[in-house]
Each structure stands twice: as structure tokens, then as C-alpha cells.
Motif scaffolding. Structure first.
Motif, PDB file in Angstrom:
ATOM      1  N   ALA A   1       0.832  -1.211   0.000  1.00  0.00           N
ATOM      2  CA  ALA A   1       0.000   0.000   0.000  1.00  0.00           C
ATOM      3  C   ALA A   1       0.860   1.252   0.000  1.00  0.00           C
ATOM      4  O   ALA A   1       0.531   2.253  -0.659  1.00  0.00           O
ATOM      5  CB  ALA A   1      -0.932  -0.015   1.207  1.00  0.00           C
ATOM      6  N   LEU A   2       1.968   1.232   0.721  1.00  0.00           N
ATOM      7  CA  LEU A   2       2.878   2.385   0.734  1.00  0.00           C
ATOM      8  C   LEU A   2       3.537   2.586  -0.634  1.00  0.00           C
ATOM      9  O   LEU A   2       3.837   3.721  -1.022  1.00  0.00           O
ATOM     10  CB  LEU A   2       3.958   2.195   1.798  1.00  0.00           C
ATOM     11  N   GLN A   3       3.733   1.515  -1.354  1.00  0.00           N
ATOM     12  CA  GLN A   3       4.329   1.604  -2.684  1.00  0.00           C
ATOM     13  C   GLN A   3       3.317   2.021  -3.746  1.00  0.00           C
ATOM     14  O   GLN A   3       3.703   2.414  -4.842  1.00  0.00           O
ATOM     15  CB  GLN A   3       4.939   0.251  -3.060  1.00  0.00           C
ATOM     16  N   GLY A   4       2.053   1.931  -3.420  1.00  0.00           N
ATOM     17  CA  GLY A   4       1.001   2.239  -4.389  1.00  0.00           C
ATOM     18  C   GLY A   4       0.664   3.713  -4.429  1.00  0.00           C
ATOM     19  O   GLY A   4       1.342   4.550  -3.825  1.00  0.00           O
ATOM     20  N   THR A   5      -0.434   4.011  -5.108  1.00  0.00           N
ATOM     21  CA  THR A   5      -0.832   5.408  -5.288  1.00  0.00           C
ATOM     22  C   THR A   5      -2.228   5.694  -4.754  1.00  0.00           C
ATOM     23  O   THR A   5      -2.686   6.836  -4.828  1.00  0.00           O
ATOM     24  CB  THR A   5      -0.797   5.783  -6.779  1.00  0.00           C
ATOM     25  N   GLN A   6      -2.900   4.671  -4.209  1.00  0.00           N
ATOM     26  CA  GLN A   6      -4.256   4.880  -3.710  1.00  0.00           C
ATOM     27  C   GLN A   6      -4.210   5.470  -2.303  1.00  0.00           C
ATOM     28  O   GLN A   6      -3.562   4.929  -1.399  1.00  0.00           O
ATOM     29  CB  GLN A   6      -5.036   3.564  -3.702  1.00  0.00           C
ATOM     30  N   GLU A   7      -4.917   6.578  -2.119  1.00  0.00           N
ATOM     31  CA  GLU A   7      -4.828   7.329  -0.865  1.00  0.00           C
ATOM     32  C   GLU A   7      -5.403   6.565   0.321  1.00  0.00           C
ATOM     33  O   GLU A   7      -4.808   6.539   1.408  1.00  0.00           O
ATOM     34  CB  GLU A   7      -5.563   8.664  -1.028  1.00  0.00           C
ATOM     35  N   GLU A   8      -6.586   5.941   0.135  1.00  0.00           N
ATOM     36  CA  GLU A   8      -7.242   5.301   1.283  1.00  0.00           C
ATOM     37  C   GLU A   8      -6.428   4.159   1.880  1.00  0.00           C
ATOM     38  O   GLU A   8      -6.208   4.124   3.097  1.00  0.00           O
ATOM     39  CB  GLU A   8      -8.645   4.816   0.896  1.00  0.00           C
ATOM     40  N   PRO A   9      -5.947   3.186   1.052  1.00  0.00           N
ATOM     41  CA  PRO A   9      -5.127   2.142   1.674  1.00  0.00           C
ATOM     42  C   PRO A   9      -3.803   2.661   2.228  1.00  0.00           C
ATOM     43  O   PRO A   9      -3.283   2.118   3.206  1.00  0.00           O
ATOM     44  CB  PRO A   9      -4.904   1.129   0.539  1.00  0.00           C
ATOM     45  N   MET A  10      -3.266   3.723   1.628  1.00  0.00           N
ATOM     46  CA  MET A  10      -2.027   4.283   2.168  1.00  0.00           C
ATOM     47  C   MET A  10      -2.258   4.848   3.566  1.00  0.00           C
ATOM     48  O   MET A  10      -1.415   4.703   4.457  1.00  0.00           O
ATOM     49  CB  MET A  10      -1.464   5.363   1.245  1.00  0.00           C
TER      50      MET A  10
END
Length: 289
Positions: free
Chosen positions: A206-215
Motif C-alpha cells: 500500500a505504501l508503494q502504491g498510489t491509492q490514498e485510502e489504503p495508504m
């Protein structure tokens, strides 16, 4: 005295000459003092367009099987979609696997609002029968976010019932299938509650991704998951994260207040990005160097 008051309210409720406002008021009173004796008086009002809502509220928290029977019977009546939607919601609010068979047919109802109400109710109710239908719906329509949300709710229900393993299976499914951010966030939250350190790979993803909610959920895990495993994973992953995410991780580590996190923060003191260097220094100020 309370029993006598209930009987008086029941008699007034049965009075066909009573106005809608008066009978609605009596429903509100029975919400406070009603017992199983009130169920038979309230049940006919469930199919009354003007009194169904107050009758549902009166019955909603009563801990009697006769209430569930009354709600399920009303649901089979010919009613406007709005009333059926309310009945489905009340059954879901009450919980219990016995309500699932009554709700299942509405996932195929021609009215969109009833299909949606049924999907949401199945998520709240949970259990094998509800999950089976939701999985079939998701297979037929993989992009249906509401069905995916309902499966995350099923995972939460499994966790509440003590089945952390099954909750984790459902959550990993939602994470692996690349669902919308809100769905992935819910799945990650439940997975972290169910499995602790075993959720760390999903946190890093999730930290590597770009989606705000899971981050946001992942950052909460950085702050809250105890032990060294989270810090070891961050030490490996943080250098490759985007600078803006590195800064957020550093603030989460500062909030964690764990001296063992110091090496993760110290490694970013040499970042080429000034804001990251500043955040690293601030984090070390909180947790010690």
C-alpha cells in the motif's frame, strides 16, 4: 406499572380511529417500554407506508425471534421498494444467519435500490450462505465495488466471530484483485487486526502504491503495529518509496515513539529531498537517535 403502560399503548395502537401521528407516537413509546407482547401489535404496521418506519424502529432492538419472523413475513408482502429497502436494512441491523435466506432473493430484484440494499445486508450479516452469493455476484461483475465492500464486511463479521483465518482469506482476495481504494483500505484494516505482522507485506504494498485510502491505513499500521517486524520491513522498503511517502512514513514513525525505529529515520537524513531530511530529523527528535 410498566406492563400496564405497555398494554395501554397496545390497545391504543390497535384503535383504527387513531391518527397516523398518534400511532407513530405510540410506536416511539413502545420502542422504550415494549416487550414481546408488543410484537403482534406492531407487526401489521410493517406493511403500512405511513407507519412502517416507526414500527421498524420500535421492533429493531427487541431481542425476540418473533420480531425476525414478523420482518421476514412483511418482506414477502407486495410493498413499494422503499419499504422493502427499510425492512432489509432492519433485518441486517438485527443480524443473525436466519435473515440471510430472506434477503438473498433481493440480490436479483429488478429494482436497483433493492439489489444494493440486499448486497449491503448480506455483507453485514455474513456467513457462508451470504458469502457464496456475494462471490457469485462478484464473479459475474468483477468491477462491482458494492459487492466487494460487502465481502470486506463479511470479513469483519468473521473476525468478530473469532475466525481470523477466514477473515484474512477474504481480505487478501480483495487486496489481490486490485479493487478500488476504499475496498482495499477496508481489507487492509481488517487484515492487520486479524493477522498483525502477517499483514506487513500488504502494508508495504500500500505504501508503494498510489491509492490514498489504503495508504492512510498502511501509515496507521506503521504507527500502531508493535514489534520489530514492521520496522525491519520498512528499513528495506523506505529508501525506494516516493519522497512524499517517505515523509509520511517518518511522521508515522515519530508518532510510534519507538526508539528501535531510529535506524529507519536516520537512513533518510541523507535524502536528496529537503523535506524528507527535515522530517527525518524531526522524527529522530521524537524517538531519539
Amino acid at each position: 406499572e410498566r406492563d400496564a403502560l405497555e398494554k395501554r399503548f397496545i390497545n391504543l395502537l390497535k384503535d383504527a380511529q387513531g391518527t397516523v401521528d398518534a400511532r407513530g407516537f405510540i410506536c416511539r413509546m413502545l420502542e422504550r417500554v415494549g416487550t414481546e407482547a408488543s410484537v403482534t401489535a406492531l407487526a401489521p404496521l410493517l406493511v403500512d407506508p405511513e407507519l412502517s418506519a416507526p414500527a421498524q424502529r420500535a421492533l429493531g432492538d427487541m431481542p425476540y425471534a418473533s420480531v425476525d419472523t414478523a420482518l421476514q413475513d412483511a418482506l414477502t408482502s407486495t410493498l413499494p421498494p422503499t419499504l422493502r429497502e427499510g425492512l432489509i436494512g432492519t433485518l441486517a441491523q438485527r443480524g443473525g444467519a436466519a435473515a440471510v435466506p430472506a434477503v438473498l432473493p433481493f440480490t436479483e430484484n429488478p429494482e436497483p435500490q433493492l439489489r444494493l440494499a440486499a448486497v449491503r445486508a448480506l455483507g453485514i450479516l455474513g456467513g457462508p450462505l451470504a458469502e457464496k452469493r456475494l462471490q457469485a455476484l462478484l464473479q459475474a461483475e468483477p468491477t462491482n465495488i458494492e459487492v466487494a465492500r460487502a465481502l470486506v464486511s463479511c470479513a469483519a463479521a468473521s473476525l468478530r466471530q473469532g475466525d481470523a483465518d477466514h477473515a484474512a482469506v477474504l481480505c487478501r482476495q480483495m487486496l489481490d484483485q486490485g479493487k478500488a481504494g476504499a475496498v482495499r483500505a477496508g481489507a487492509l484494516q481488517i487484515l492487520s487486526e486479524a493477522k498483525g505482522d502477517l499483514a506487513i507485506p500488504a502494508v508495504i504494498s500500500a505504501l508503494q502504491g498510489t491509492q490514498e485510502e489504503p495508504m492512510d491505513v498502511a501509515l496507521n499500521c506503521v504507527r500502531d503495529l508493535p514489534g520489530s517486524a514492521m520496522l525491519a520491513a520498512l528499513k528495506e522498503a523506505v529508501p525506494a518509496l516516493r519522497p512524499e511517502v517517505q515523509g509520511l512514513v517518518l511522521y508515522a514513525l515519530a508518532a510510534r515513539g519507538d526508539h528501535a525505529a531510529a535506524p529507519v529515520a536516520a537512513a533518510l537524513l541523507g535524502s536528496p529531498t529537503e523535506t524528507v531530511r527535515t522530517a527525518a530529523a524531526a522524527a529522530l527528535g521524537y524517538i531519539g537517535s
